[in-house]
Design an enzyme around this catalytic site. Structure first.
Site, PDB file in Angstrom:
ATOM      1  CE  LYS A  12      -1.484  -3.966   3.091  1.00  0.00           C
ATOM      2  NZ  LYS A  12      -1.715  -5.165   2.260  1.00  0.00           N
TER       3      LYS A  12
ATOM      4  CB  SER B  38      -0.861   0.021   1.260  1.00  0.00           C
ATOM      5  OG  SER B  38      -1.435   1.296   1.436  1.00  0.00           O
TER       6      SER B  38
ATOM      7  CE1 TYR C 161      -4.034  -2.437   5.144  1.00  0.00           C
ATOM      8  CE2 TYR C 161      -3.228  -0.241   4.636  1.00  0.00           C
ATOM      9  CZ  TYR C 161      -3.798  -1.429   4.218  1.00  0.00           C
ATOM     10  OH  TYR C 161      -4.132  -1.605   2.904  1.00  0.00           O
TER      11      TYR C 161
HETATM   12  P1  NDP Z   1     -11.431  -6.131   0.905  1.00  0.00           P
HETATM   13  O1  NDP Z   1     -11.671  -5.893   2.351  1.00  0.00           O
HETATM   14  O2  NDP Z   1     -12.435  -5.660  -0.091  1.00  0.00           O
HETATM   15  O3  NDP Z   1     -11.194  -7.709   0.646  1.00  0.00           O
HETATM   16  C1  NDP Z   1     -10.232  -8.376   1.410  1.00  0.00           C
HETATM   17  C2  NDP Z   1     -10.169  -9.812   0.972  1.00  0.00           C
HETATM   18  O4  NDP Z   1      -9.166 -10.472   1.748  1.00  0.00           O
HETATM   19  C3  NDP Z   1     -11.471 -10.551   1.196  1.00  0.00           C
HETATM   20  O5  NDP Z   1     -11.702 -11.414   0.102  1.00  0.00           O
HETATM   21  C4  NDP Z   1     -11.191 -11.364   2.460  1.00  0.00           C
HETATM   22  O6  NDP Z   1     -11.834 -12.608   2.554  1.00  0.00           O
HETATM   23  C5  NDP Z   1      -9.722 -11.644   2.312  1.00  0.00           C
HETATM   24  N1  NDP Z   1      -9.076 -11.954   3.586  1.00  0.00           N
HETATM   25  C6  NDP Z   1      -8.963 -11.166   4.675  1.00  0.00           C
HETATM   26  N2  NDP Z   1      -8.300 -11.804   5.645  1.00  0.00           N
HETATM   27  C7  NDP Z   1      -8.000 -13.037   5.168  1.00  0.00           C
HETATM   28  C8  NDP Z   1      -7.327 -14.150   5.695  1.00  0.00           C
HETATM   29  N3  NDP Z   1      -6.812 -14.155   6.926  1.00  0.00           N
HETATM   30  N4  NDP Z   1      -7.205 -15.265   4.928  1.00  0.00           N
HETATM   31  C9  NDP Z   1      -7.726 -15.283   3.684  1.00  0.00           C
HETATM   32  N5  NDP Z   1      -8.377 -14.260   3.117  1.00  0.00           N
HETATM   33  C10 NDP Z   1      -8.508 -13.136   3.855  1.00  0.00           C
HETATM   34  O7  NDP Z   1      -9.995  -5.510   0.614  1.00  0.00           O
HETATM   35  P2  NDP Z   1      -9.390  -4.836  -0.705  1.00  0.00           P
HETATM   36  O8  NDP Z   1      -9.774  -5.603  -1.892  1.00  0.00           O
HETATM   37  O9  NDP Z   1      -9.643  -3.395  -0.641  1.00  0.00           O
HETATM   38  O10 NDP Z   1      -7.827  -5.022  -0.420  1.00  0.00           O
HETATM   39  C11 NDP Z   1      -7.049  -6.067  -0.971  1.00  0.00           C
HETATM   40  C12 NDP Z   1      -5.600  -5.810  -0.647  1.00  0.00           C
HETATM   41  O11 NDP Z   1      -5.210  -4.535  -1.165  1.00  0.00           O
HETATM   42  C13 NDP Z   1      -5.304  -5.761   0.850  1.00  0.00           C
HETATM   43  O12 NDP Z   1      -4.053  -6.336   1.108  1.00  0.00           O
HETATM   44  C14 NDP Z   1      -5.268  -4.271   1.137  1.00  0.00           C
HETATM   45  O13 NDP Z   1      -4.497  -3.993   2.257  1.00  0.00           O
HETATM   46  C15 NDP Z   1      -4.650  -3.759  -0.146  1.00  0.00           C
HETATM   47  N6  NDP Z   1      -4.908  -2.346  -0.395  1.00  0.00           N
HETATM   48  C16 NDP Z   1      -6.182  -1.886  -0.570  1.00  0.00           C
HETATM   49  C17 NDP Z   1      -6.402  -0.527  -0.796  1.00  0.00           C
HETATM   50  C18 NDP Z   1      -7.764   0.038  -1.014  1.00  0.00           C
HETATM   51  O14 NDP Z   1      -7.873   1.268  -1.139  1.00  0.00           O
HETATM   52  N7  NDP Z   1      -8.818  -0.755  -1.084  1.00  0.00           N
HETATM   53  C19 NDP Z   1      -5.278   0.420  -0.840  1.00  0.00           C
HETATM   54  C20 NDP Z   1      -3.979  -0.187  -0.644  1.00  0.00           C
HETATM   55  C21 NDP Z   1      -3.818  -1.519  -0.436  1.00  0.00           C
HETATM   56  P3  NDP Z   1     -13.433 -12.850   2.738  1.00  0.00           P
HETATM   57  O15 NDP Z   1     -14.118 -11.975   1.742  1.00  0.00           O
HETATM   58  O16 NDP Z   1     -13.595 -14.260   2.367  1.00  0.00           O
HETATM   59  O17 NDP Z   1     -13.715 -12.505   4.142  1.00  0.00           O
END
Ligand code: NDP
Length: 250
Positions: free
Chosen positions: A160, A143, A156
């Site tokens: 990252k 991130s 967080y």
């Molecule tokens: P979401 O919250 O929309 O989705 C997160 C996903 O990760 C979900 O599918 C969730 O599973 C899964 N997940 C969470 N914990 C676990 C775990 N312990 N084991 C397996 N799966 C897990 O997040 P985003 O799509 O927004 O983010 C995706 C990545 O991008 C993250 O690493 C985030 O930090 C990074 N990011 C996002 C930004 C943003 O603005 N959105 C900016 C910068 C980085 P389930 O749905 O099954 O619960």
């Protein structure tokens, strides 16, 4: 010239929603067979179903990225099914935002566990087949706050930033095996994770993004696709910032 991942097998974590789902669909669209891992099995199944509806091939797994036995079993089953594993996208991530003085041990541990240990566990397990194949691509979703820090996100941002150091170390250790490891650092992307931001925070952020909009999950997925392709075969240990210009000039 188009990007093709025909014949490649990918594992995308956190692919049940948001960015991970867009990455899984994009890699599948480029021809990869995709193992979809998400904490909630029904979410993983929905993504796998969407891939198959579009004519691709997918396997769905529910489980925690930070649990070694779960991850090893997912990779074993993927290898049994498709006999190889070429690409891992460590995308699963969570937030537990609060100011440092109010942050509980559980907030710290939960975020580090999923965001950092998850990437370690998945990468370690995937490196064995990649080394045998002498071909591999690992992409870690970091991130921009891992580069800048952010109020309310000590846990967080630390996870990252650590992921970037982890990325560079894997790149150094695995280069001779023809395995690349890069990080993608998204800015603000429209997903469930950013839906909960207060309106003033969204407005303030929007004013600071030169391209004038939040990113779409696909904006990140296309960057990941490039890093997984043959076109990126001489790129390793890098951080690819995809943020609409948010961090330019700071
Ligand atoms: P979401 O919250 O929309 O989705 C997160 C996903 O990760 C979900 O599918 C969730 O599973 C899964 N997940 C969470 N914990 C676990 C775990 N312990 N084991 C397996 N799966 C897990 O997040 P985003 O799509 O927004 O983010 C995706 C990545 O991008 C993250 O690493 C985030 O930090 C990074 N990011 C996002 C930004 C943003 O603005 N959105 C900016 C910068 C980085 P389930 O749905 O099954 O619960």
């Amino acid at each position: 010239m188009t990007i093709s991942l025909e014949g490649r097998v990918a594992l995308v974590t956190g692919a049940g929603r948001g960015i991970g789902k867009a990455v899984a669909l994009t890699l599948a669209h480029a021809g990869a067979q995709v193992a979809v891992l998400s904490r909630t099995e029904s979410n993983a199944q929905e993504t796998a179903h969407a891939i198959e509806q579009a004519g691709g091939h997918a396997l769905a797994f529910g489980g925690d990225v930070a649990e070694t036995t779960t991850v090893e079993s997912v990779i074993d089953q993927t290898l049994k099914h498709w006999q190889r594993l070429d690409i891992v996208v460590n995308n699963a991530g969570i937030t537990r935002d609060t100011l440092l003085l109010r942050m509980k041990d559980e907030d710290w541990d939960a975020v580090l566990q999923t965001n950092l240990k998850g990437a370690f566990v998945c990468s370690r397990a995937a490196l064995k087949p990649m080394m045998r194949q002498r071909w591999g691509r690992i992409v870690n979703i970091s991130s921009v706050v891992g580069l800048t820090g952010n109020v309310g996100q000590a846990n967080y941002a630390a996870s990252k930033a650590a992921l970037i150091a982890f990325t560079k170390t894997v790149a150094l250790e695995m280069g001779s095996r023809n395995i690349t490891c890069n990080a993608v650092a998204p800015g603000l992307i429209e997903t469930d994770m950013t839906q909960t931001l207060p309106e003033q925070v969204r407005e303030y952020a929007l004013q600071r993004i030169p391209l004038g909009r939040f990113g779409a999950p696909e904006d990140i997925a296309y960057g990941v696709l490039f890093l997984c392709s043959e076109f990126a075969s001489y790129i390793t240990g890098q951080v690819f910032i995809i943020d609409g210009g948010l961090t330019v000039g700071i």
